[in-house]
Design a protein around this motif. Structure first.
Motif, PDB file in Angstrom:
ATOM      1  N   GLU A 139      -0.088  11.300  -5.809  1.00  0.00           N
ATOM      2  CA  GLU A 139      -1.153  12.306  -5.678  1.00  0.00           C
ATOM      3  C   GLU A 139      -1.913  12.072  -4.372  1.00  0.00           C
ATOM      4  OE1 GLU A 139      -3.083  11.654  -9.441  1.00  0.00           O
ATOM      5  OE2 GLU A 139      -2.000  13.342 -10.341  1.00  0.00           O
ATOM      6  N   VAL A 140      -1.249  12.390  -3.274  1.00  0.00           N
ATOM      7  CA  VAL A 140      -1.793  12.123  -1.945  1.00  0.00           C
ATOM      8  C   VAL A 140      -3.108  12.847  -1.722  1.00  0.00           C
ATOM      9  CG1 VAL A 140      -1.313  12.193   0.534  1.00  0.00           C
ATOM     10  CG2 VAL A 140       0.566  11.831  -1.079  1.00  0.00           C
ATOM     11  N   TYR A 141      -3.251  14.044  -2.288  1.00  0.00           N
ATOM     12  CA  TYR A 141      -4.467  14.841  -2.103  1.00  0.00           C
ATOM     13  C   TYR A 141      -5.688  14.162  -2.708  1.00  0.00           C
ATOM     14  CZ  TYR A 141      -2.869  16.256  -6.733  1.00  0.00           C
ATOM     15  OH  TYR A 141      -2.416  16.241  -8.029  1.00  0.00           O
ATOM     16  N   LEU A 142      -5.468  13.210  -3.632  1.00  0.00           N
ATOM     17  CA  LEU A 142      -6.564  12.431  -4.205  1.00  0.00           C
ATOM     18  C   LEU A 142      -6.722  11.082  -3.507  1.00  0.00           C
ATOM     19  CD1 LEU A 142      -6.051  13.039  -8.054  1.00  0.00           C
ATOM     20  CD2 LEU A 142      -7.651  14.188  -6.520  1.00  0.00           C
ATOM     21  N   VAL A 188       3.501  22.655   4.647  1.00  0.00           N
ATOM     22  CA  VAL A 188       3.160  21.261   4.360  1.00  0.00           C
ATOM     23  C   VAL A 188       3.728  20.920   2.987  1.00  0.00           C
ATOM     24  CG1 VAL A 188       1.338  19.548   4.097  1.00  0.00           C
ATOM     25  CG2 VAL A 188       1.025  21.454   5.703  1.00  0.00           C
ATOM     26  N   LEU A 189       4.617  19.934   2.942  1.00  0.00           N
ATOM     27  CA  LEU A 189       5.188  19.468   1.682  1.00  0.00           C
ATOM     28  C   LEU A 189       4.582  18.102   1.372  1.00  0.00           C
ATOM     29  CD1 LEU A 189       8.962  20.452   2.119  1.00  0.00           C
ATOM     30  CD2 LEU A 189       7.121  21.750   1.018  1.00  0.00           C
ATOM     31  N   VAL A 190       3.822  18.036   0.287  1.00  0.00           N
ATOM     32  CA  VAL A 190       3.077  16.835  -0.066  1.00  0.00           C
ATOM     33  C   VAL A 190       3.842  16.047  -1.124  1.00  0.00           C
ATOM     34  CG1 VAL A 190       0.855  15.921  -0.820  1.00  0.00           C
ATOM     35  CG2 VAL A 190       0.949  18.110   0.414  1.00  0.00           C
ATOM     36  N   SER A 236      -5.378  12.397   5.188  1.00  0.00           N
ATOM     37  CA  SER A 236      -4.043  12.642   5.754  1.00  0.00           C
ATOM     38  C   SER A 236      -3.719  14.131   5.735  1.00  0.00           C
ATOM     39  CB  SER A 236      -2.969  11.895   4.956  1.00  0.00           C
ATOM     40  OG  SER A 236      -3.063  10.517   5.148  1.00  0.00           O
ATOM     41  N   LEU A 237      -4.083  14.787   4.633  1.00  0.00           N
ATOM     42  CA  LEU A 237      -3.835  16.227   4.506  1.00  0.00           C
ATOM     43  C   LEU A 237      -4.723  17.015   5.447  1.00  0.00           C
ATOM     44  CD1 LEU A 237      -2.389  15.173   1.908  1.00  0.00           C
ATOM     45  CD2 LEU A 237      -3.054  17.323   0.842  1.00  0.00           C
TER      46      LEU A 237
END
Length: 289
Positions: free
Chosen positions: A272-275, A111-113, A280-281
């Motif tokens: 900062e997709v994880y935040l 997984v490339l974020v 989605s992650l």
């Protein structure tokens, strides 16, 4: 690598192993909110690269090749024998691309974020003089070298807004650890070295040949949200659009590294997709189990 001493944490109770590679300057704490959502499904390994947190500083240059070797040493030494999912954010995604090409038989999925591309230089060949004056690689190296020369007190003051943002997700003890992490001058020296080797690292990845044909998820930011971010920093709108269109093009290119690649747009999310969009992650990671 007998002298190697890397700080790591293992959490979660799922059978599937997930290893996370943070972006430049990233710490364990960035992932805590996401981890709470996936700890039932995964055993998660977080670590600090050499020169980050309590991980020992090494004399080796901070190339993705050296970083991949060090991560592999760590995983071997903590007894990881099963295939695992490897996830990387930003520069961490570049490190992941290197690792996967070096150790393809250890990987179940990737997984490339909003990952850095090995063709990142295309971003700086655009007609974006104002943006380049702020975020060119040379500027990032210079800024981090300057920070590495500051005292811990000066760095704490420099990072007070970042630390304040962590207060929503961390305990008081964790805030103290986070403040210590961000006020260590060696962190910024290491970051400067990572930036300085960015082009060399990208060349190394390209020269290693084809990406293995394994499940690959590319999660890209919402370019309209990112454009607004740049504009709020007084970047001309034309430059912001040019930059974000190229960033998206490079994300699409990453999704075509192998036949099992998939591009996922994290709507309403910046870098900062994880935040911004942890859901989605979570959905993406569960699909790889």
């Amino acid at each position: 690598m007998k002298e190697l001493d890397l700080e790591y944490k293992i959490t979660g109770k799922g059978e599937q192993i997930l290893v996370i590679e943070s972006g430049i300057g990233g710490a364990f704490y960035d992932w805590y909110a996401l981890i709470n959502d996936i700890k039932e499904y995964f055993t998660i390994i977080l670590y600090n690269r050499a020169g980050y947190g309590n991980s020992k500083v090494l004399n080796q240059s901070r190339t993705t090749k050296n970083i991949a070797k060090e991560l592999n040493w760590l995983l071997d030494n903590i007894g990881i024998k099963d295939k695992f999912i490897l996830m990387g954010h930003s520069f961490g995604g570049l490190c992941v691309q290197q690792y996967v090409k070096m150790y393809p038989n250890k990987i179940k999925g990737v997984v490339l974020v909003d990952s850095t591309s090995y063709n990142f230089k295309q971003l700086y060949n655009l007609n974006i003089p104002v943006m380049n004056s702020l975020i060119s690689i040379d500027k990032m190296v210079e800024g981090n070298i300057n920070s590495s020369k500051k005292s811990k007190k000066e760095l704490k003051n420099q990072c007070k807004n970042i630390i304040s943002g962590y207060k929503k997700i961390l305990s008081e003890n964790e805030i103290v650890d986070c403040e210590e992490f961000l006020s260590n001058p060696l962190l910024y020296k290491t970051m400067a070295d990572e930036f300085e080797n960015w082009e060399k690292s990208s060349k190394s990845i390209k020269e290693m040949g084809e990406f293995p044909d394994i499940p690959l998820k590319i999660i890209a930011r919402d370019n309209k949200v990112a454009e607004k971010y740049w504009i709020n920093l007084n970047i001309p709108i034309e430059e912001a659009i040019l930059y974000e269109n190229k960033w998206r093009e490079l994300q699409v290119e990453l999704s075509k590294l192998c036949s099992k690649g998939e591009l996922i747009i994290a709507e309403n999310s910046d870098h900062e997709v994880y935040l911004d969009r942890p859901d989605s992650l979570v959905h993406c990671l569960k699909s790889l189990i």
